[in-house]
Scaffold this active site. Structure first.
Site, PDB file in Angstrom:
ATOM      1  N   ARG A 166     -24.082 -21.418  32.017  1.00  0.00           N
ATOM      2  CA  ARG A 166     -22.944 -20.528  32.241  1.00  0.00           C
ATOM      3  C   ARG A 166     -21.632 -21.305  32.303  1.00  0.00           C
ATOM      4  O   ARG A 166     -20.606 -20.844  31.798  1.00  0.00           O
ATOM      5  CB  ARG A 166     -23.163 -19.688  33.500  1.00  0.00           C
ATOM      6  N   HIS A 198     -29.506 -14.319  31.659  1.00  0.00           N
ATOM      7  CA  HIS A 198     -30.038 -13.696  32.872  1.00  0.00           C
ATOM      8  C   HIS A 198     -31.278 -14.449  33.322  1.00  0.00           C
ATOM      9  O   HIS A 198     -32.033 -14.941  32.486  1.00  0.00           O
ATOM     10  CB  HIS A 198     -30.421 -12.234  32.595  1.00  0.00           C
ATOM     11  N   TYR A 207     -30.936  -2.823  35.365  1.00  0.00           N
ATOM     12  CA  TYR A 207     -30.015  -3.240  36.425  1.00  0.00           C
ATOM     13  C   TYR A 207     -29.904  -2.187  37.542  1.00  0.00           C
ATOM     14  O   TYR A 207     -28.873  -2.124  38.228  1.00  0.00           O
ATOM     15  CB  TYR A 207     -28.637  -3.536  35.837  1.00  0.00           C
ATOM     16  N   ASN A 210     -21.814 -13.668  30.724  1.00  0.00           N
ATOM     17  CA  ASN A 210     -22.223 -14.986  31.193  1.00  0.00           C
ATOM     18  C   ASN A 210     -23.518 -15.478  30.548  1.00  0.00           C
ATOM     19  O   ASN A 210     -24.265 -16.244  31.137  1.00  0.00           O
ATOM     20  CB  ASN A 210     -22.276 -15.007  32.726  1.00  0.00           C
ATOM     21  N   ARG A 253     -32.739 -20.445  37.343  1.00  0.00           N
ATOM     22  CA  ARG A 253     -31.431 -20.116  37.915  1.00  0.00           C
ATOM     23  C   ARG A 253     -30.550 -21.361  38.052  1.00  0.00           C
ATOM     24  O   ARG A 253     -29.334 -21.286  37.876  1.00  0.00           O
ATOM     25  CB  ARG A 253     -31.596 -19.369  39.242  1.00  0.00           C
ATOM     26  N   GLU A 273     -39.123  -7.152  36.306  1.00  0.00           N
ATOM     27  CA  GLU A 273     -38.372  -7.404  35.065  1.00  0.00           C
ATOM     28  C   GLU A 273     -39.282  -7.794  33.899  1.00  0.00           C
ATOM     29  O   GLU A 273     -39.048  -7.385  32.762  1.00  0.00           O
ATOM     30  CB  GLU A 273     -37.317  -8.486  35.314  1.00  0.00           C
ATOM     31  N   LYS A 286     -28.200 -12.831  26.732  1.00  0.00           N
ATOM     32  CA  LYS A 286     -27.452 -11.578  26.709  1.00  0.00           C
ATOM     33  C   LYS A 286     -26.709 -11.395  25.369  1.00  0.00           C
ATOM     34  O   LYS A 286     -26.564 -12.355  24.607  1.00  0.00           O
ATOM     35  CB  LYS A 286     -26.465 -11.555  27.880  1.00  0.00           C
TER      36      LYS A 286
HETATM   37  O1  CDP Z   1     -27.070 -12.529  36.940  1.00  0.00           O
HETATM   38  P1  CDP Z   1     -26.984 -12.925  38.394  1.00  0.00           P
HETATM   39  O2  CDP Z   1     -28.275 -12.730  39.117  1.00  0.00           O
HETATM   40  O3  CDP Z   1     -26.410 -14.313  38.562  1.00  0.00           O
HETATM   41  O4  CDP Z   1     -25.871 -11.972  39.079  1.00  0.00           O
HETATM   42  P2  CDP Z   1     -26.022 -10.506  39.732  1.00  0.00           P
HETATM   43  O5  CDP Z   1     -25.217 -10.509  40.978  1.00  0.00           O
HETATM   44  O6  CDP Z   1     -27.465 -10.099  39.816  1.00  0.00           O
HETATM   45  O7  CDP Z   1     -25.263  -9.563  38.682  1.00  0.00           O
HETATM   46  C1  CDP Z   1     -25.897  -9.177  37.492  1.00  0.00           C
HETATM   47  C2  CDP Z   1     -24.905  -9.318  36.369  1.00  0.00           C
HETATM   48  O8  CDP Z   1     -23.828  -8.403  36.575  1.00  0.00           O
HETATM   49  C3  CDP Z   1     -24.212 -10.679  36.249  1.00  0.00           C
HETATM   50  O9  CDP Z   1     -24.989 -11.661  35.576  1.00  0.00           O
HETATM   51  C4  CDP Z   1     -22.972 -10.319  35.476  1.00  0.00           C
HETATM   52  O10 CDP Z   1     -23.246 -10.152  34.073  1.00  0.00           O
HETATM   53  C5  CDP Z   1     -22.625  -8.951  36.065  1.00  0.00           C
HETATM   54  N1  CDP Z   1     -21.624  -9.024  37.153  1.00  0.00           N
HETATM   55  C6  CDP Z   1     -20.301  -8.669  36.896  1.00  0.00           C
HETATM   56  O11 CDP Z   1     -19.974  -8.276  35.782  1.00  0.00           O
HETATM   57  N2  CDP Z   1     -19.355  -8.737  37.900  1.00  0.00           N
HETATM   58  C7  CDP Z   1     -19.699  -9.145  39.140  1.00  0.00           C
HETATM   59  N3  CDP Z   1     -18.775  -9.206  40.094  1.00  0.00           N
HETATM   60  C8  CDP Z   1     -21.025  -9.507  39.422  1.00  0.00           C
HETATM   61  C9  CDP Z   1     -21.957  -9.450  38.402  1.00  0.00           C
HETATM   62 MG    MG Z   2     -29.309 -10.969  39.525  1.00  0.00          MG
END
Ligand code: CDP
Ligand code: MG
Length: 139
Positions: free
Chosen positions: A102, A115, A49, A112, A85, A126, A9
Site C-alpha cells: 500500500r 485486501h 463489506y 489501496n 496484512r 471471506e 482490488k
Molecule cells: O482493508 P483494511 O482491513 O485495511 O481496512 P478496513 O478498515 O477494513 O476498510 C475496508 C476498506 O474500506 C479499506 O481497505 C479501504 O478501501 C476502505 N476505506 C475507506 O475508503 N475509507 C476509510 N476511512 C476506511 C476504509
Molecule cells: Mg478490513
C-alpha cells in the site's frame, strides 16, 4: 496451516499490479491455493463489506469495488493472516510502512490496491464468499 483471503482490488488490476502482489506474497512464504478473476456487482461488494455498512465510506467503497475486475485469492501459510496484512501495510497509504504494497502502490485510503482478512472468522467468511471447497488446492 492458516488461510486468508486476499484481493487485488480494481485499482491494482488496472495498474497492472496482479503479478507484483502475488509475487510479494509468494516470496514471503505464502502459498496461493485458490485464485480467480471476478467482477463484483454492487450487491456482491456490499455483501463482502457488510461489516462496514453504515460507515461514511461504505457507498464509495462498494462503488469502487464493483467498478471493474478484481483478483481474489486464498493464501495459505503459517500466520497467513498477519503476514498478509504486514505485507499490505496500513489501510491509509500515508500511514503504511515503507516497502509495503500500500505504501508503494496505493492512490489513497480507498484505492489501496489490496485486501486481506483481519482475523480467523473474517477469513473463513471471506474465503467462503468467493470459493467453494473444490476451488481450493491444498495438499
Ligand atoms: O482493508 P483494511 O482491513 O485495511 O481496512 P478496513 O478498515 O477494513 O476498510 C475496508 C476498506 O474500506 C479499506 O481497505 C479501504 O478501501 C476502505 N476505506 C475507506 O475508503 N475509507 C476509510 N476511512 C476506511 C476504509
Ligand atoms: Mg478490513
Amino acid at each position: 496451516m492458516e488461510r486468508t483471503l486476499s484481493i487485488v482490488k480494481p485499482d491494482g488490476v488496472s495498474k497492472n499490479l496482479i503479478g507484483e502482489v502475488i509475487k510479494r506474497f509468494e516470496e514471503n512464504g505464502l502459498k496461493v491455493v485458490g485464485l480467480k478473476m471476478i467482477s463484483m456487482d454492487k450487491k456482491e461488494a456490499e455483501g463482502f463489506y457488510a461489516v462496514h455498512r453504515g460507515k461514511p465510506f461504505f457507498e464509495s467503497l462498494t462503488t469502487f469495488m464493483s467498478s471493474g475486475p478484481s483478483v481474489v485469492m486464498v493464501l495459505e501459510g503459517e500466520g497467513a493472516i498477519s503476514k498478509t496484512r504486514e505485507l499490505m501495510g496500513a489501510t491509509d497509504p500515508k500511514q503504511a510502512k515503507e516497502g509495503t504494497l500500500r505504501c508503494q502502490f496505493a492512490t489513497n485510503i480507498e484505492r489501496n490496491v489490496v485486501h486481506g482478512s483481519d482475523g480467523p472468522e473474517t477469513a473463513a467468511f471471506e474465503i467462503g464468499y468467493f470459493f467453494n471447497a473444490l476451488e481450493i488446492f491444498s495438499p
